[in-house]
Structures are given as structure tokens and as C-alpha cells.
Design a protein around this motif. Structure first.
Motif, short mmCIF file in Angstrom:
data_model
loop_
_atom_site.label_atom_id
_atom_site.label_comp_id
_atom_site.label_asym_id
_atom_site.label_seq_id
_atom_site.Cartn_x
_atom_site.Cartn_y
_atom_site.Cartn_z
N GLU A 52 -67.38 75.43 -10.65
CA GLU A 52 -66.09 75.75 -10.04
C GLU A 52 -66.18 75.73 -8.51
OE1 GLU A 52 -67.60 77.43 -12.31
OE2 GLU A 52 -66.32 77.44 -14.10
N MET A 53 -67.31 76.22 -7.97
CA MET A 53 -67.48 76.26 -6.52
C MET A 53 -67.41 74.85 -5.93
SD MET A 53 -70.74 77.75 -4.39
CE MET A 53 -71.84 76.55 -5.15
N ARG A 54 -68.08 73.89 -6.57
CA ARG A 54 -68.07 72.52 -6.06
C ARG A 54 -66.72 71.84 -6.33
NH1 ARG A 54 -74.19 70.58 -7.87
NH2 ARG A 54 -75.30 72.03 -6.48
N MET A 55 -66.11 72.20 -7.45
CA MET A 55 -64.82 71.61 -7.78
C MET A 55 -63.77 71.99 -6.74
SD MET A 55 -62.57 72.11 -11.24
CE MET A 55 -64.01 71.64 -12.24
N TYR A 56 -63.77 73.26 -6.29
CA TYR A 56 -62.77 73.71 -5.32
C TYR A 56 -63.30 73.71 -3.89
CZ TYR A 56 -60.14 75.25 -9.40
OH TYR A 56 -59.45 75.29 -10.59
N ARG A 57 -64.50 73.17 -3.68
CA ARG A 57 -65.10 73.04 -2.35
C ARG A 57 -65.17 74.40 -1.61
NH1 ARG A 57 -65.66 67.74 -1.07
NH2 ARG A 57 -64.43 66.23 -2.28
N ARG A 58 -65.78 75.37 -2.31
CA ARG A 58 -65.91 76.70 -1.71
C ARG A 58 -67.34 77.00 -1.28
NH1 ARG A 58 -61.71 80.09 -2.88
NH2 ARG A 58 -62.66 81.34 -1.23
N GLU A 59 -68.15 75.95 -1.15
CA GLU A 59 -69.55 76.19 -0.78
C GLU A 59 -69.67 76.88 0.57
OE1 GLU A 59 -68.30 73.25 -1.66
OE2 GLU A 59 -69.73 72.00 -2.78
N ASP A 60 -68.92 76.37 1.57
CA ASP A 60 -69.02 76.94 2.91
C ASP A 60 -68.54 78.39 2.94
OD1 ASP A 60 -70.06 74.58 3.82
OD2 ASP A 60 -68.13 73.80 4.56
N THR A 61 -67.51 78.69 2.18
CA THR A 61 -66.98 80.06 2.16
C THR A 61 -68.01 81.04 1.62
OG1 THR A 61 -64.75 79.20 1.83
CG2 THR A 61 -65.12 81.54 1.32
N LEU A 62 -68.62 80.67 0.48
CA LEU A 62 -69.64 81.54 -0.09
C LEU A 62 -70.89 81.61 0.77
CD1 LEU A 62 -69.34 80.66 -3.89
CD2 LEU A 62 -68.66 82.77 -2.75
N TYR A 63 -71.24 80.48 1.39
CA TYR A 63 -72.41 80.47 2.29
C TYR A 63 -72.17 81.41 3.47
CZ TYR A 63 -75.76 78.85 5.76
OH TYR A 63 -76.74 78.81 6.71
N THR A 64 -70.97 81.36 4.04
CA THR A 64 -70.65 82.23 5.17
C THR A 64 -70.69 83.70 4.75
OG1 THR A 64 -69.24 80.52 6.13
CG2 THR A 64 -68.91 82.77 6.91
N ALA A 65 -70.14 84.00 3.56
CA ALA A 65 -70.15 85.38 3.09
C ALA A 65 -71.58 85.87 2.84
CB ALA A 65 -69.32 85.49 1.81
N TYR A 66 -72.41 85.04 2.23
CA TYR A 66 -73.77 85.43 1.91
C TYR A 66 -74.61 85.62 3.18
CZ TYR A 66 -78.05 85.65 -0.88
OH TYR A 66 -79.21 86.08 -1.48
N SER A 67 -74.51 84.68 4.11
CA SER A 67 -75.28 84.79 5.35
C SER A 67 -74.80 85.96 6.19
CB SER A 67 -75.20 83.48 6.14
OG SER A 67 -73.84 83.17 6.46
N GLY A 68 -73.48 86.23 6.17
CA GLY A 68 -72.96 87.38 6.92
C GLY A 68 -73.48 88.69 6.37
N GLN A 69 -73.53 88.83 5.03
CA GLN A 69 -74.07 90.04 4.43
C GLN A 69 -75.56 90.19 4.72
OE1 GLN A 69 -72.56 92.52 2.93
NE2 GLN A 69 -70.53 91.59 3.11
N LEU A 70 -76.30 89.08 4.73
CA LEU A 70 -77.71 89.14 5.08
C LEU A 70 -77.92 89.63 6.51
CD1 LEU A 70 -79.40 86.00 3.47
CD2 LEU A 70 -79.89 88.39 2.98
N ALA A 71 -77.10 89.13 7.43
CA ALA A 71 -77.21 89.57 8.82
C ALA A 71 -76.91 91.06 8.95
CB ALA A 71 -76.25 88.76 9.69
N ASP A 72 -75.88 91.55 8.22
CA ASP A 72 -75.59 92.98 8.22
C ASP A 72 -76.75 93.78 7.65
OD1 ASP A 72 -73.10 92.48 9.29
OD2 ASP A 72 -72.05 92.56 7.37
N GLY A 73 -77.38 93.25 6.60
CA GLY A 73 -78.52 93.92 6.01
C GLY A 73 -79.70 94.02 6.95
N VAL A 74 -79.96 92.97 7.72
CA VAL A 74 -81.07 93.00 8.69
C VAL A 74 -80.83 94.08 9.73
CG1 VAL A 74 -82.18 91.70 10.55
CG2 VAL A 74 -81.74 90.59 8.35
#
Length: 321
Positions: free
Chosen positions: A236-258
Motif C-alpha cells: 500500500e505504501m508504494r501504491m500510494y507513494r507514501r515512502e517519503d512521508t513514512l521516512y520523514t516520520a521515522y527519521s524525525g522520531q529517531l532524532a527526537d529519541g537521540v
């Protein structure tokens, strides 16, 4: 929720699930903790005695408890205190060996008990998820249930730490009781300053640590949620082209965690540094009190300060836990 109340609450909830054999192990652990605390008190006394022997051997041989011990054992040191120092060193060596063996046995059973209780919690939670209503599972989401199981797996480590803290507290109280019995007024001053200072230090840092812990939990929860969504919804992620959105959310949470874990790791060190500084500053104050207020002799000062320094040497690492 404070750490102490959450651990006690978890124990009250989980103890009915623990097998009878493990409950007996728990009481055995309490007995081992008492024996370990008493061995630390004897070790501290022997270290203080050794320091006093090197500082003022004649005064040590005239000391009432030492004289009574010599008469009871029938040992004869004559006018050579080096024999007394040798016996004190041998006693310290044997006690250290015995205490280390006891600590290994105690830690083994602590780990076994903690892992058993943790496994009981995970089995109970797993069975609850299996029997839970399907609509409730859909409402909460599979990722949240998976995160619950992963959190339950951390319970054994938390319980092991709690048991180690209890053993450390018992050892500290035993050492401080020995201090008060040896010299009440200087020891009570020493304990009062440490107690008030330690309470202020803990209260000043605990709230911030609690906030950091809640923030770390929230970050880990969001990371687990986003990661579960990304891995289980690749099509579904590739079908709706949401890779960048999820990548941004994941990397942002990692930065907050650091950032959050960096703050947490820094604050954890502050009580340790403050307590060590306060402890040895208090020793200086006790020595000034003995010299200028009580006009104590060198033999008494060396005995009291040696025991206090040895007690601080054993107690401060445990206190920082």
C-alpha cells in the motif's frame, strides 16, 4: 507514575502468577541480602581496623574490642602489631572471597527469579491477547499489542534492578547502623548531611528523569508504530507513494529519541557526581568537628575516620544505584 510505585504494583499483580518454588526463592533472596549486608559491615570494620593499625598500632592493641577479641581467640601478638595487621589482612582476604561467592550465588538466583516472573507476565499477556475479543484487538491495533509484548519482556530486567536496589539499601542501612554504634554524634551528623543533601539531589533530578523516561517511552512507541506500519504495509505504501512521508516520520522520531536519551543519560550521572562530592566533603566536616569541638586524640580520629571512609567507599557505589 513513579518508578517505585510501578515496580511494587507490578509485583503485587504478578506474584499470584509465580510458582510456589519461586516464592520460596524470593524469601531465600531476602536471607541472602541480610547475610550480604552483615558481611559488608564486617569487611568495613576490618578495613577501618587495618587503617588504624597502620596509623596508631599501640592504641589499637589497647582498644577494648580488640583486646577482648585477642583474649577470646587466645592469639598473642606481643609487642609486634605487624602480626595483628597480617591477621587483619588475611581476614579481609577471606571475607572478600566469601562475599564474592555469596554475591555470585545471590545474583544467579535474582536473575532466575526475575526471569521467571517476567516469563509469567509474558505468558499471561500472550494468553490474554489470544482470548481477547476480536473487536477489541482491531480497536487497539496489532502494533500496540506487539509493543505490549515487547514491554513485558523488559519486566525481568526491571525486577532484577529492583532486587539489587533492595539489597543495596539493606547494606547501606547496616553500614550506617554500625557507624552510629561506633560514634553516635559524628555519625549522626554525617548521616544527616548526606540524608538531607541526597534527598535534595534526588528530588531535583527525579522529576526531570521521569519526564525523560516518559518521553523515551513515547518515542519508542511511535517508532514501533511507524515501523510496523511501514513493514506490514509495503504494498500500500508504494501504491500510494507514501515512502517519503513514512521516512520523514521515522527519521524525525529517531532524532527526537537521540535528543531525549542524551538528556536522560546526562542527568543520570548528576546524582552520582553530587553524592560523591557531598560524601567526602562531609568527611572533612566530621574530622574538623572531632578536632576542634571534641578535641579527640589521633587514635580516636583515625578509628572513626577510617570506618567512615571505608563505609563511604562501600556505600556510595550502592547509593548511586
Amino acid at each position: 507514575m513513579s518508578g517505585q510505585s510501578s515496580v511494587l504494583q507490578a509485583l503485587r499483580t504478578l506474584l499470584p502468577l509465580v510458582p510456589r518454588r519461586e516464592k520460596w526463592r524470593f524469601w531465600g533472596l531476602l536471607a541472602l541480602a541480610v547475610i550480604s549486608a552483615l558481611s559488608e559491615l564486617v569487611l568495613t570494620g576490618l578495613v577501618a581496623l587495618l587503617a588504624a593499625i597502620f596509623g596508631s598500632p599501640e592504641a589499637v592493641l589497647q582498644n577494648s574490642p580488640v583486646r577482648e577479641f585477642i583474649e577470646f581467640t587466645g592469639l598473642r601478638f606481643g609487642d609486634d602489631p605487624r602480626l595483628l595487621a597480617f591477621f587483619a589482612l588475611c581476614g579481609i582476604f577471606l571475607l572478600i572471597v566469601g562475599r564474592n561467592i555469596l554475591n555470585i550465588v545471590q545474583q544467579r538466583h535474582m536473575t532466575a527469579f526475575s526471569e521467571t516472573v517476567g516469563a509469567a507476565a509474558r505468558i499471561h499477556l500472550f494468553r490474554f491477547y489470544q482470548r481477547a475479543p476480536f473487536l477489541w484487538i482491531l480497536h487497539n491495533g496489532v502494533s500496540e499489542l506487539g509493543f505490549g509484548l515487547s514491554c513485558a519482556s523488559a519486566l525481568a530486567g526491571t525486577l532484577n534492578v529492583a532486587l539489587n536496589i533492595f539489597s543495596s539499601v539493606l547494606m547501606i542501612l547496616t553500614l550506617f547502623g554500625g557507624l552510629v554504634a561506633l560514634s553516635p554524634l559524628p555519625s549522626l551528623m554525617f548521616l544527616a548531611v548526606l540524608g538531607v543533601g541526597g534527598t535534595i539531589i534526588v528530588k531535583a533530578t527525579r522529576r526531570f528523569l521521569d519526564r525523560c523516561s516518559h518521553a523515551v517511552y513515547a518515542v519508542d512507541y511511535q517508532l514501533n508504530k511507524v515501523g510496523h506500519l511501514a513493514l506490514h504495509g509495503l504494498k500500500e505504501m508504494r501504491m500510494y507513494r507514501r515512502e517519503d512521508t513514512l521516512y520523514t516520520a521515522y527519521s524525525g522520531q529517531l532524532a527526537d529519541g537521540v535528543r531525549t536519551k542524551t538528556r536522560q543519560g546526562t542527568v543520570v550521572r548528576l546524582p552520582i557526581s553530587f553524592l560523591e562530592t557531598l560524601g567526602f566533603a562531609t568527611l572533612v566536616g566530621v574530622m574538623l568537628f572531632l578536632v576542634f569541638v571534641q578535641d579527640a586524640g589521633m587514635a580516636r580520629i583515625s578509628g572513626i575516620m577510617g570506618f567512615m571512609a571505608a563505609a563511604a567507599w562501600r556505600a556510595l557505589p550502592a547509593t548511586t544505584r
